[in-house]
Design a protein around this motif. Structure first.
Motif, PDB file in Angstrom:
ATOM      1  N   ARG A  20      24.300  28.208  37.758  1.00 34.95           N
ATOM      2  CA  ARG A  20      23.521  27.500  38.842  1.00 34.95           C
ATOM      3  C   ARG A  20      22.111  27.983  38.291  1.00 34.95           C
ATOM      4  O   ARG A  20      21.978  29.156  37.905  1.00 34.95           O
ATOM      5  N   GLY A  21      21.088  27.297  38.480  1.00 31.58           N
ATOM      6  CA  GLY A  21      19.743  27.642  38.016  1.00 31.58           C
ATOM      7  C   GLY A  21      18.792  26.685  38.611  1.00 31.58           C
ATOM      8  O   GLY A  21      19.030  25.502  39.138  1.00 31.58           O
ATOM      9  N   ILE A  74      21.423  22.468  37.605  1.00 36.03           N
ATOM     10  CA  ILE A  74      20.240  22.941  37.481  1.00 36.03           C
ATOM     11  C   ILE A  74      19.202  22.104  38.089  1.00 36.03           C
ATOM     12  O   ILE A  74      19.268  20.836  37.964  1.00 36.03           O
ATOM     13  N   ASP A  75      18.185  22.741  38.826  1.00 35.22           N
ATOM     14  CA  ASP A  75      17.111  21.908  39.222  1.00 35.22           C
ATOM     15  C   ASP A  75      15.756  22.464  38.810  1.00 35.22           C
ATOM     16  O   ASP A  75      15.412  23.580  38.845  1.00 35.22           O
ATOM     17  N   GLU A 107      18.553  17.969  38.076  1.00 35.35           N
ATOM     18  CA  GLU A 107      17.678  17.076  38.819  1.00 35.35           C
ATOM     19  C   GLU A 107      16.368  17.642  38.351  1.00 35.35           C
ATOM     20  O   GLU A 107      16.093  18.949  38.461  1.00 35.35           O
ATOM     21  N   THR A 108      15.348  16.808  38.222  1.00 37.38           N
ATOM     22  CA  THR A 108      13.828  17.153  37.744  1.00 37.38           C
ATOM     23  C   THR A 108      13.135  16.410  38.686  1.00 37.38           C
ATOM     24  O   THR A 108      13.069  15.142  38.728  1.00 37.38           O
ATOM     25  N   ARG A 109      12.150  16.980  39.400  1.00 38.85           N
ATOM     26  CA  ARG A 109      11.145  16.659  40.186  1.00 38.85           C
ATOM     27  C   ARG A 109       9.795  17.066  39.786  1.00 38.85           C
ATOM     28  O   ARG A 109       9.497  17.980  39.745  1.00 38.85           O
ATOM     29  N   LEU A 110       8.898  15.996  39.344  1.00 35.99           N
ATOM     30  CA  LEU A 110       7.587  16.341  38.613  1.00 35.99           C
ATOM     31  C   LEU A 110       6.378  15.874  39.745  1.00 35.99           C
ATOM     32  O   LEU A 110       6.687  14.621  40.117  1.00 35.99           O
ATOM     33  N   THR A 111       5.286  16.445  39.763  1.00 31.68           N
ATOM     34  CA  THR A 111       4.043  15.886  40.359  1.00 31.68           C
ATOM     35  C   THR A 111       2.814  16.122  39.643  1.00 31.68           C
ATOM     36  O   THR A 111       2.735  17.215  39.120  1.00 31.68           O
ATOM     37  N   LEU A 137      15.712  11.888  37.270  1.00 27.96           N
ATOM     38  CA  LEU A 137      14.119  12.241  37.108  1.00 27.96           C
ATOM     39  C   LEU A 137      13.344  11.683  38.199  1.00 27.96           C
ATOM     40  O   LEU A 137      13.181  10.477  38.309  1.00 27.96           O
ATOM     41  N   SER A 138      12.552  12.355  38.899  1.00 25.68           N
ATOM     42  CA  SER A 138      11.704  11.850  39.801  1.00 25.68           C
ATOM     43  C   SER A 138      10.185  12.409  39.971  1.00 25.68           C
ATOM     44  O   SER A 138      10.091  13.512  39.685  1.00 25.68           O
ATOM     45  N   VAL A 139       9.375  11.417  39.633  1.00 33.00           N
ATOM     46  CA  VAL A 139       8.160  11.737  39.408  1.00 33.00           C
ATOM     47  C   VAL A 139       6.915  11.059  40.283  1.00 33.00           C
ATOM     48  O   VAL A 139       7.242  10.021  40.522  1.00 33.00           O
ATOM     49  N   ASP A 140       6.009  11.691  40.830  1.00 32.70           N
ATOM     50  CA  ASP A 140       5.034  11.352  41.772  1.00 32.70           C
ATOM     51  C   ASP A 140       3.765  11.540  41.118  1.00 32.70           C
ATOM     52  O   ASP A 140       3.242  12.911  40.749  1.00 32.70           O
ATOM     53  N   LEU A 141       2.919  10.669  40.788  1.00 31.17           N
ATOM     54  CA  LEU A 141       1.614  10.510  40.055  1.00 31.17           C
ATOM     55  C   LEU A 141       0.308  10.040  41.051  1.00 31.17           C
ATOM     56  O   LEU A 141       0.805   9.148  41.956  1.00 31.17           O
TER      57      LEU A 141
END
Length: 279
Positions: A20-21, A74-75, A107-111, A137-141
């Motif tokens: 877990r990470g 991993i998140d 799961e990757t979340r980027l802003t 992959l979730s990205v908010d720009l």
């Protein structure tokens, strides 16, 4: 005297240890440079910040578990505040090992804030025989932000003669600009023969990648990118509505890297790939 009946109770399956990470980084623009504001790491997820000379912050994502298998999770989370520049890469290729049933989950979340930029440049993911990976992959720009991403998959260990026909991958991307969904895709690879050999799929290739650039000038980069694509490779580029998308497939991981590395060099904010790509 009759022997006493012996009743055997069913035993529960052993509980396997799972990795877990979670890692999180936040950077902000400050007088022409990017400054670290938040750094958090938990479990097997670690982040390291090598020195840079271009005003950006570079973060190296590390999985200290040495690979992933079924049930691991991993998140990653990263945010580039207004006018900041952040480069995210990995220490090495991520390896997916055989699963006893469940998926490994990443799961990757980027802003990406106003006039900011994130380059998401992980090295290749290698799926070994029997592995299972579910990745998102979730990205908010912000409307004027820039985002460059690459995801590369290698099916099996070439040196061992593997093609990982029984590996499973389910990969989703959701990219939003100003809260509006502008790019969505879902890729699925499993044991189905068509997905591996179909002309509209991998056509027998063992490595494939997607590169995405979202930027105000993305469409103007199309001709330069197409000039870099090898004439006889299974690769193509297109541009529409502020998005530049490149897809490539190759018979091996090395052949794939030879296709995508020059493109990433040209599109990256620093004009080059992180040093770990060359070690």
């Amino acid at each position: 005297m009759g022997a006493a009946a012996i009743r055997l109770e069913p035993t529960a399956p052993p509980v396997m240890q799972r990795a877990r990470g979670a890692g999180r980084i936040l950077v902000a623009g400050d007088d022409g440079r990017t400054r670290l504001r938040t750094l958090y790491q938990e479990g097997c997820a670690k982040l390291r910040l090598p020195n840079t000379h271009d005003g950006s912050v570079q973060a190296v994502l590390i999985n200290t578990a040495g690979g992933l298998t079924g049930g691991d999770r991993i998140d990653w989370q990263a945010e580039a505040g207004a006018h900041a520049r952040l480069v995210l890469t990995t220490q090495a290729c991520e390896r997916l090992y055989r699963s006893t049933g469940p998926d490994a989950v990443v799961e990757t979340r980027l802003t990406v804030g106003e006039n900011a930029r994130i380059d998401w440049l992980p090295q290749e993911t290698i799926l070994f025989s029997g592995s299972r990976l579910r990745r998102a992959l979730s990205v908010d720009l912000a409307p004027d932000a820039t985002f460059l991403a690459v995801e590369s998959i290698i099916l099996g260990r070439e040196a061992m003669g593997e093609d990982a026909r029984d590996a499973h991958l389910f990969d989703t991307w959701r990219i939003r600009v100003g809260g509006r969904l502008v790019h969505a895709e879902a890729n699925r690879i499993d044991g189905d023969t068509w997905s591996r050999d179909g002309l509209a799929a991998l056509a027998g290739n063992r490595a494939f990648a997607t590169i995405l650039l979202i930027a105000p000038d993305a469409a103007r980069r199309l001709d330069a990118v197409r000039a870099l694509l090898p004439a006889k490779s299974l690769s193509a580029a297109s541009a529409v509505a502020g998005r530049l998308v490149i897809r490539a497939a190759a018979p091996s991981g090395l052949a794939l890297r030879r296709i995508i590395a020059p493109i990433l060099n040209q599109l990256s904010g620093a004009g080059s790939l992180p040093r770990l790509w060359h070690l």
